[in-house]
Write an enzyme that holds these catalytic residues in place. Structure first.
Site, short mmCIF file in Angstrom:
data_model
loop_
_atom_site.label_atom_id
_atom_site.label_comp_id
_atom_site.label_asym_id
_atom_site.label_seq_id
_atom_site.Cartn_x
_atom_site.Cartn_y
_atom_site.Cartn_z
CG HIS A 467 -1.89 -11.47 -3.08
ND1 HIS A 467 -1.62 -11.74 -1.75
CD2 HIS A 467 -0.65 -11.49 -3.86
CE1 HIS A 467 -0.49 -12.13 -1.95
NE2 HIS A 467 0.05 -11.70 -2.97
CD GLU A 468 -0.26 -11.40 -7.74
OE1 GLU A 468 0.63 -10.63 -7.51
OE2 GLU A 468 0.05 -12.57 -7.05
CG HIS A 471 2.08 -7.77 -4.77
ND1 HIS A 471 2.84 -7.19 -3.60
CD2 HIS A 471 1.81 -8.73 -4.58
CE1 HIS A 471 2.91 -8.51 -2.99
NE2 HIS A 471 2.46 -9.49 -3.66
CG HIS A 474 3.67 -1.24 -2.34
ND1 HIS A 474 4.36 -2.39 -1.74
CD2 HIS A 474 4.13 -0.24 -1.70
CE1 HIS A 474 5.04 -1.73 -0.79
NE2 HIS A 474 5.02 -0.60 -0.82
ZN LIG Z 1 2.15 -11.48 -3.31
#
Ligand SMILES: [Zn+2]
Length: 680
Positions: A467-468, A471, A474
């Site tokens: 998940h991290e 990010h 991105h």
């Molecule tokens: Zn998040």
């Protein structure tokens, strides 16, 4: 003055000089950087030439670079490696920063120049990104009171100052309450049920505190295994109640009045600017646009998920009845879920952990990034860090071009806040054809290695890392001109798409085969285990959905109501907001809101719904990969080019449709969650 924070450090390899920074550098650096930023703004307003996109909008966009850099270093440290001194500095400089921000937002001369450019924007032949930048700047002024009279402007400044202090205080209270408690156990038989790894961690913690036996804390890596495995129901109840009572004990760390004050001030602020509620104000700049839409989105999912959730809750209750549990309580949830899950799927989370040695999972996520986006990660030790546990990497593409610096900080420490997050020490932008690359970081609180075992992650920690890292991608793949539109600088209900999307790879055999190997035998994770992970990932999905929706609806209740002055009891208000979503009996001495840092400390107010919103997006987006193959380069390229690299340069729906060819809908999510066939 030789202040390392004021040296130039935005060239390719020059990263934040952590080892040179001392606490006493911060305040002078902030002062100096604010002065410099003010001078830059003055140069814009002093300009007697006709305002243009270049001499106003672009210069404003690139102003205050040093200040932004110092702020990111300081506030990241305040989250990841704080202490009393840093917290004191934060209390002092936060008002300076909001003063400065308000000076810009309420600078009428600057606003006039922006407005003049805005008024002729149709004649300017702007690119989509430039148009977005201009719109954002114009709205930034208007949403911050540029059209208010002088008295109202003063009121607004006062409110912002108070809010900034209150949020900080809220967070400090939660941290203090979390650190203030420990459960010290000296008789081993009370630890029945607890796996060896968690036991050893508790023993190590006791050792560090120079105690015999075992110590448990309210930090997640200690708290979660405790609540999941400890057989002793009374102990679980005790710890759960302490956890749930954080900042709700009428002591000096109490957050009740702070919650009420924050909510009232936010409402007053929104009214002053002409919005009905704080939620209306916030949602104007979201994909969802209005509180009404958020409520109908949430209620639709609630309607679809609730029957499944109730069925699951009954199933769980019946299962616990065999143990003589008459009424399932909150402190039984994780414990019996784990037991039932084991019975149904025979999937023992502890048995999975040996396949997820942290170092292997890191390699795995790097391989996934390589296969999808041609990225390469090289660990280097020449980059300065704020703690010896922080790992650093140079990120390049297959052509060898420098893409980003990547920091990773994995283990809990005193002074690090709970949870996991991605952040940056430097953004990405382009000036004079030079693409200045970002410095990205992820911070987690994963299971620490013990004296006898490496860090073995729970499956939940594995998905958290993905998940991290989503990010982080991105941020790392950002490729825009303007820093304020780069990377994760997107609408809040779009920001979780890249992170939640990447979690999908954790359930795919093709991806797990790359890294999920037993840390002792190097055997790959067995196929049936992978299948079980998949099957069990939907286990109690109805209950989970209800839980997420309950947080989102609580958030909307706090921020979408039109008379917060009338609220007198935080607890009563919360109980009412939870009416449609609660399965467990209420615990009178516990309160969620007083420790709900997302919405009262961080920036998620009126935005908690965005987790579910993004799930709809990520399930829909993952369908594109499933249709073509999860490592399909074409699909990955389309996604990187239209979403990851584009940041907030255009409206999210536009970017999304360019990638997917259509608008997202909730079918993929309901199907993935196993809820869709239960609706009929
Ligand atoms: Zn998040």
């Amino acid at each position: 003055m030789n202040n390392p924070l004021l040296q130039k450090f935005n060239t390719k390899h020059t990263t934040a000089p952590f080892s040179l920074i001392k606490n006493e550098h911060f305040k002078p650096a902030f002062k100096e950087a604010i002065k410099k930023a003010k001078a830059e703004i003055n140069n814009i307003t002093k300009n007697t030439n006709v305002p243009t996109f270049e001499n106003t909008i672009e210069i404003l966009e690139f102003s205050g670079k040093t200040l932004k850099r110092i702020s990111s270093i300081f506030f990241n440290l305040n989250s990841a490696e704080t202490n009393d001194d840093i917290q004191k500095i934060a209390q002092e400089v936060s008002p300076w920063l909001s003063d400065f921000a308000n000076d810009i937002r309420l600078n009428q001369k600057l606003f006039k120049r922006v407005q003049l450019v805005y008024d002729i924007k149709d004649e300017l032949n702007l690119t989509a990104e430039q148009d977005m930048l201009l719109n954002n700047q114009y709205k930034m002024f208007v949403r911050n009171g540029a059209n208010l009279n002088d008295i109202d402007k003063e009121t607004l400044r006062g409110i912002d100052k108070k809010l900034s202090k209150l949020s900080l205080q809220f967070g400090e209270n939660v941290l203090a309450e979390t650190n203030a408690f420990e459960l010290h156990i000296t008789e081993e038989n009370r630890l029945k049920g607890l796996p060896d790894g968690a036991k050893e961690a508790a023993q190590l913690l006791a050792k560090q505190k120079e105690k015999h036996g075992w110590v448990f804390t309210l930090d997640y890596p200690s708290y979660i295994p405790f609540m999941t495995y400890i057989d002793d129901r009374n102990l679980r109840e005790k710890l759960a109640k302490v956890f749930g009572a954080r900042a709700f004990k009428n002591n000096k760390n109490d957050n009740q009045q702070i919650v009420l004050n924050i909510v009232k001030l936010r409402h007053k602020r929104a009214n002053l600017l002409g919005y009905k509620t704080h939620a209306h104000f916030v949602l104007e700049e979201r994909m969802a646009e209005t509180p009404k839409k958020v409520r109908s989105f949430s209620n639709e999912l609630l309607t679809k998920a609730k029957p499944a959730a109730e069925r699951e809750f009954k199933q769980l209750s019946d299962f616990a009845k065999k143990d003589g549990i008459e009424q399932l309580q909150k402190w039984d949830g994780a414990y019996y879920s784990e037991k039932l899950k084991k019975e149904l799927f025979d999937l023992d989370q502890e048995a999975l952990k040996p396949y997820f040695k942290l170092e292997n999972v890191i390699d795995g996520v790097f391989m996934v990034a390589h296969k999808l986006f041609d990225l390469q990660f090289k660990e280097i030790d020449t980059i300065d860090t704020y703690h010896k546990e922080v790992k650093t990497y140079e990120v390049t593409n297959t052509k060898g071009d420098f893409i980003a610096v990547f920091y990773a900080d994995f283990f809990p420490r005193k002074g690090k806040r709970n949870g996991a997050w991605m952040t940056s020490y430097k953004g990405q932008w382009e000036i004079n054809d030079e693409n200045s690359r970002p410095h990205i970081s992820i911070v987690c609180n994963f299971t620490k290695p013990t004296e006898t075992k490496p860090s073995l992650l729970t499956f939940n920690e594995v998905t958290t890392l993905f998940h991290e890292f989503g990010h982080a991608l991105h941020g790392m793949l950002a490729n825009t001109t303007y820093p304020s539109l780069s990377g994760t600088n997107v609408y809040w209900d779009f920001v979780e798409l890249p992170s939640q999307l990447l979690e999908n790879w954790c359930y795919e055999k093709e991806a797990l085969d790359l890294f999920a190997r037993h840390y002792k035998t190097n055997e790959p994770i067995p196929m049936e285990m992978v299948q079980k992970i998949k099957d069990s990932s939907n286990f109690l999905e109805g209950i989970q959905t209800l839980r997420q929706l309950s947080f989102g609806l609580l958030d909307m209740s706090w921020h979408g109501g039109d008379s917060p002055e009338a609220i007198t009891s935080v607890k009563d208000f919360e109980t009412k907001a939870f009416t449609d979503t609660q399965l467990y009996p209420d615990v009178a001495e516990n309160c969620m809101s007083t420790a709900f840092s997302h919405i009262f400390q961080g920036g998620y107010s009126s935005g908690y719904y965005s987790y579910k919103w993004a799930e709809v997006l990520d399930a829909d987006a993952f369908e594109a990969f499933k249709e073509t193959g999860i490592f399909n380069k074409e699909t990955a390229k389309k996604y990187a080019e239209n979403v990851l690299s584009q940041g907030g340069t255009e409206k999210p729906m536009v970017l999304y449709k360019r990638f997917r060819g259509k608008e997202p809908n909730s079918d993929a999510l309901l199907k993935r969650a196993g809820l869709i066939n239960k609706i009929a």
